[in-house]
Scaffold this motif. Structure first.
Motif, PDB file in Angstrom:
ATOM      1  N   ASN A  61     144.852   8.818 -26.315  1.00 25.72           N
ATOM      2  CA  ASN A  61     145.322   9.836 -27.264  1.00 25.72           C
ATOM      3  C   ASN A  61     144.222  10.882 -27.454  1.00 25.72           C
ATOM      4  OD1 ASN A  61     146.535  11.271 -29.286  1.00 25.72           O
ATOM      5  ND2 ASN A  61     146.732   9.560 -30.706  1.00 25.72           N
ATOM      6  N   PRO A  62     144.333  12.048 -26.782  1.00 29.50           N
ATOM      7  CA  PRO A  62     143.209  12.986 -26.759  1.00 29.50           C
ATOM      8  C   PRO A  62     142.983  13.675 -28.094  1.00 29.50           C
ATOM      9  CG  PRO A  62     145.104  13.924 -25.646  1.00 29.50           C
ATOM     10  CD  PRO A  62     145.486  12.518 -26.008  1.00 29.50           C
ATOM     11  N   LEU A  63     141.821  14.308 -28.229  1.00 30.19           N
ATOM     12  CA  LEU A  63     141.369  14.882 -29.495  1.00 30.19           C
ATOM     13  C   LEU A  63     141.401  16.408 -29.431  1.00 30.19           C
ATOM     14  CD1 LEU A  63     138.237  12.589 -29.846  1.00 30.19           C
ATOM     15  CD2 LEU A  63     140.491  12.267 -30.917  1.00 30.19           C
ATOM     16  N   ILE A  64     141.437  17.026 -30.605  1.00 32.09           N
ATOM     17  CA  ILE A  64     141.406  18.482 -30.704  1.00 32.09           C
ATOM     18  C   ILE A  64     139.967  18.928 -30.938  1.00 32.09           C
ATOM     19  CG2 ILE A  64     142.175  20.475 -32.052  1.00 32.09           C
ATOM     20  CD1 ILE A  64     144.715  18.731 -32.757  1.00 32.09           C
ATOM     21  N   LEU A  97     146.005  25.128 -29.770  1.00 27.46           N
ATOM     22  CA  LEU A  97     146.467  25.604 -28.469  1.00 27.46           C
ATOM     23  C   LEU A  97     145.968  24.661 -27.386  1.00 27.46           C
ATOM     24  CD1 LEU A  97     145.739  29.412 -28.978  1.00 27.46           C
ATOM     25  CD2 LEU A  97     147.954  28.233 -29.130  1.00 27.46           C
ATOM     26  N   VAL A  98     146.867  24.231 -26.496  1.00 27.27           N
ATOM     27  CA  VAL A  98     146.474  23.425 -25.338  1.00 27.27           C
ATOM     28  C   VAL A  98     146.419  24.357 -24.134  1.00 27.27           C
ATOM     29  CG1 VAL A  98     147.130  21.548 -23.786  1.00 27.27           C
ATOM     30  CG2 VAL A  98     147.396  21.287 -26.267  1.00 27.27           C
ATOM     31  N   VAL A  99     145.223  24.482 -23.551  1.00 24.58           N
ATOM     32  CA  VAL A  99     144.983  25.416 -22.440  1.00 24.58           C
ATOM     33  C   VAL A  99     144.198  24.696 -21.342  1.00 24.58           C
ATOM     34  CG1 VAL A  99     144.977  27.436 -23.986  1.00 24.58           C
ATOM     35  CG2 VAL A  99     142.826  26.247 -23.485  1.00 24.58           C
ATOM     36  N   ASP A 116     143.285  17.760 -17.450  1.00 27.58           N
ATOM     37  CA  ASP A 116     142.563  18.986 -17.097  1.00 27.58           C
ATOM     38  C   ASP A 116     142.866  20.121 -18.078  1.00 27.58           C
ATOM     39  OD1 ASP A 116     145.094  19.405 -16.239  1.00 27.58           O
ATOM     40  OD2 ASP A 116     144.624  19.259 -14.100  1.00 27.58           O
ATOM     41  N   THR A 117     143.495  19.744 -19.196  1.00 29.82           N
ATOM     42  CA  THR A 117     143.712  20.696 -20.288  1.00 29.82           C
ATOM     43  C   THR A 117     142.920  20.235 -21.505  1.00 29.82           C
ATOM     44  OG1 THR A 117     145.654  19.448 -20.939  1.00 29.82           O
ATOM     45  CG2 THR A 117     146.030  21.384 -19.545  1.00 29.82           C
ATOM     46  N   VAL A 118     142.751  21.145 -22.451  1.00 29.70           N
ATOM     47  CA  VAL A 118     142.016  20.807 -23.674  1.00 29.70           C
ATOM     48  C   VAL A 118     142.728  21.437 -24.870  1.00 29.70           C
ATOM     49  CG1 VAL A 118     140.430  22.767 -23.330  1.00 29.70           C
ATOM     50  CG2 VAL A 118     139.737  20.852 -24.792  1.00 29.70           C
ATOM     51  N   ALA A 119     142.757  20.715 -25.989  1.00 29.57           N
ATOM     52  CA  ALA A 119     143.384  21.207 -27.215  1.00 29.57           C
ATOM     53  C   ALA A 119     142.293  21.803 -28.109  1.00 29.57           C
ATOM     54  CB  ALA A 119     144.088  20.055 -27.937  1.00 29.57           C
ATOM     55  N   ILE A 120     142.520  23.026 -28.589  1.00 26.62           N
ATOM     56  CA  ILE A 120     141.487  23.762 -29.349  1.00 26.62           C
ATOM     57  C   ILE A 120     142.088  24.354 -30.614  1.00 26.62           C
ATOM     58  CG2 ILE A 120     139.699  25.537 -29.227  1.00 26.62           C
ATOM     59  CD1 ILE A 120     140.042  25.600 -26.209  1.00 26.62           C
ATOM     60  N   ALA A 141     137.910  16.485 -33.993  1.00 21.27           N
ATOM     61  CA  ALA A 141     138.192  16.016 -35.354  1.00 21.27           C
ATOM     62  C   ALA A 141     139.661  15.630 -35.516  1.00 21.27           C
ATOM     63  CB  ALA A 141     137.816  17.089 -36.376  1.00 21.27           C
ATOM     64  N   PRO A 142     140.012  14.379 -35.175  1.00 23.86           N
ATOM     65  CA  PRO A 142     141.342  13.874 -35.520  1.00 23.86           C
ATOM     66  C   PRO A 142     141.389  13.603 -37.021  1.00 23.86           C
ATOM     67  CG  PRO A 142     140.027  12.105 -34.633  1.00 23.86           C
ATOM     68  CD  PRO A 142     139.169  13.345 -34.557  1.00 23.86           C
ATOM     69  N   SER A 143     142.549  13.282 -37.530  1.00 19.81           N
ATOM     70  CA  SER A 143     142.641  13.010 -38.961  1.00 19.81           C
ATOM     71  C   SER A 143     141.748  11.813 -39.326  1.00 19.81           C
ATOM     72  CB  SER A 143     144.095  12.736 -39.344  1.00 19.81           C
ATOM     73  OG  SER A 143     144.635  11.720 -38.536  1.00 19.81           O
ATOM     74  N   THR A 182     150.195  22.591 -35.994  1.00 16.83           N
ATOM     75  CA  THR A 182     151.221  22.747 -34.959  1.00 16.83           C
ATOM     76  C   THR A 182     150.504  22.823 -33.609  1.00 16.83           C
ATOM     77  OG1 THR A 182     152.592  23.973 -36.504  1.00 16.83           O
ATOM     78  CG2 THR A 182     153.082  24.254 -34.150  1.00 16.83           C
ATOM     79  N   ILE A 183     151.004  22.098 -32.602  1.00 18.24           N
ATOM     80  CA  ILE A 183     150.370  22.156 -31.274  1.00 18.24           C
ATOM     81  C   ILE A 183     151.299  22.859 -30.293  1.00 18.24           C
ATOM     82  CG2 ILE A 183     149.299  20.849 -29.409  1.00 18.24           C
ATOM     83  CD1 ILE A 183     148.755  18.588 -31.306  1.00 18.24           C
ATOM     84  N   VAL A 184     150.790  23.929 -29.680  1.00 19.21           N
ATOM     85  CA  VAL A 184     151.546  24.666 -28.665  1.00 19.21           C
ATOM     86  C   VAL A 184     150.813  24.546 -27.334  1.00 19.21           C
ATOM     87  CG1 VAL A 184     152.264  26.971 -27.910  1.00 19.21           C
ATOM     88  CG2 VAL A 184     152.606  26.271 -30.291  1.00 19.21           C
ATOM     89  N   PRO A 228     150.415  13.614 -24.793  1.00 22.64           N
ATOM     90  CA  PRO A 228     150.047  12.212 -24.903  1.00 22.64           C
ATOM     91  C   PRO A 228     149.793  11.860 -26.368  1.00 22.64           C
ATOM     92  CG  PRO A 228     148.188  13.515 -24.155  1.00 22.64           C
ATOM     93  CD  PRO A 228     149.366  14.418 -24.172  1.00 22.64           C
ATOM     94  N   GLY A 229     149.978  10.624 -26.708  1.00 24.99           N
ATOM     95  CA  GLY A 229     149.563  10.175 -28.033  1.00 24.99           C
ATOM     96  C   GLY A 229     150.516  10.536 -29.147  1.00 24.99           C
ATOM     97  N   MET A 230     151.726  10.998 -28.822  1.00 22.03           N
ATOM     98  CA  MET A 230     152.709  11.260 -29.878  1.00 22.03           C
ATOM     99  C   MET A 230     153.449   9.957 -30.162  1.00 22.03           C
ATOM    100  SD  MET A 230     152.589  14.237 -30.998  1.00 22.03           S
ATOM    101  CE  MET A 230     151.229  15.284 -30.635  1.00 22.03           C
TER     102      MET A 230
END
Ligand code: AMP
Ligand code: MG
Length: 327
Positions: A61-64, A97-99, A116-120, A141-143, A182-184, A228-230
């Protein structure tokens, strides 16, 4: 884990202590506008390993990654025109944003679960911003809760889940938004990966097109999941959660919404109303705190009135549905 967890008030000294702790590989909980986050240095694999362990969070479950400005975000991820448009419209704010990762992305592979993407995200909270600036790097920083529990909207919620497991909690009072970002996914078609504190309607108005839905993943599907991780069961109080309640039993607690009363409401011991005026932003801010408060009364179940699927109602219903999944 047996760590001594310090609690400091928000302020200059708190931000500096947080930055020192992060630089030393420690774990620091701090307020953002969405919920309290549990921060670790995004570039430090050992710190991230400790973060997953402290939360009991599965490593898939990846992190932001949280940053203080767009320049820091662009060192981590590649922003196309759509990602830039959204960042410019909504950052700082409750939008992740996942980029695609940059070639020399400093975020540890452990934090991105090998994708190969990262959430920011750039949080809109003065305490979070002060910590990010004092630290200087990206912070995952996850919850700040045990994985699967209700997310924290007060420093006291963090302490009740994580005292003894993390180094420091910065207390900045209650958060404003109350549900996660919100994650896009900025893919060929911009995709709503998770509803959250910024409504779909506001994002679609800026994009001028509807957000795509993530493809439904099947068990035989061995491609990498887009979101992932939902986890189906998440945000869960101890009590069962019963949605769309039309009435309430004496041994249930009631999570109400709006001005209406339900049959049986007089006989229940515990009733909390997310928003008597049916304001969805107010309901989101109250959601996790009220779930915790009702759960503390140990009812047989928490009955929840119907909440409209618009504005922040989409995020509220997403969290409630996952709180209601039988465990
Ligand atoms: P949390 O930190 O618990 O609010 O959750 C972060 C969520 O962001 C994860 O559960 C993932 O679903 C999502 N996420 C993080 N990184 C990625 C990524 N690279 N691609 C898609 N989703 C991601
Ligand atoms: Mg969480």
């Amino acid at each position: 884990m047996g760590l001594e967890t310090s609690i400091l008030p928000a302020g200059q000294a708190g931000a500096e202590a947080a930055a020192r702790t992060l630089a030393a590989g420690g774990l620091v909980a701090f307020p953002t506008e969405t919920v309290y986050g549990l921060g670790a240095d995004a570039a430090n694999a050992a710190a991230i390993t400790h973060l997953y362990a402290a939360k009991g969070r599965p490593a898939f479950n990846p992190l932001i990654a949280h940053v203080a400005d767009l320049a820091a975000a662009r060192r981590i991820g590649r922003f196309d025109a759509c990602a830039l448009k959204l960042a410019e419209a909504f950052w700082p704010g409750p939008l992740t944003l996942v980029v695609p990762k940059t070639d020399h992305c400093p975020v540890s592979d452990l934090a991105t679960a090998g994708l190969d993407t990262v959430a920011i995200r750039m949080p809109a909270h003065p305490v979070a911003e002060a910590i990010l600036r004092a630290f200087g790097g990206a912070v995952v920083a996850p919850s700040a809760n045990i994985s699967g529990h209700v997310s924290p909207t007060l420093a006291a919620h963090v302490a009740s889940d994580l005292a003894g497991r993390i180094d420091l909690i910065i207390d900045g009072g209650p958060v404003a938004v109350g549900v996660e970002s919100t994650i896009v996914g900025c893919f060929e078609a911009p995709t709503l990966l998770r509803p959250g504190g910024l409504s779909r309607e506001r994002i679609e108005a800026v994009l001028g097109l509807p957000l795509a839905r993530p493809p439904v993943e099947t068990e035989s599907d061995d491609s990498q999941p887009l979101a992932p991780g939902m986890m189906a069961s998440h945000y869960a109080p101890r009590a069962q959660v019963r949605l769309d309640a039309r009435d309430v039993a004496p041994d249930e607690a009631l999570l109400a919404f709006g001005p209406d009363r339900l049959p049986g409401q007089e006989a229940t011991a515990a009733v909390m109303n997310l928003s008597p005026t049916a304001d969805l932003d107010e309901a989101a801010a109250n959601l996790f705190g009220y779930l915790r408060a009702l759960d503390a009364k140990a009812p047989r179940a928490i009955a929840v009135m119907t909440i409209p699927e618009e504005g922040l109602g989409e995020a509220i219903n997403d969290r409630l549905r996952r709180a209601a999944v039988a465990r």
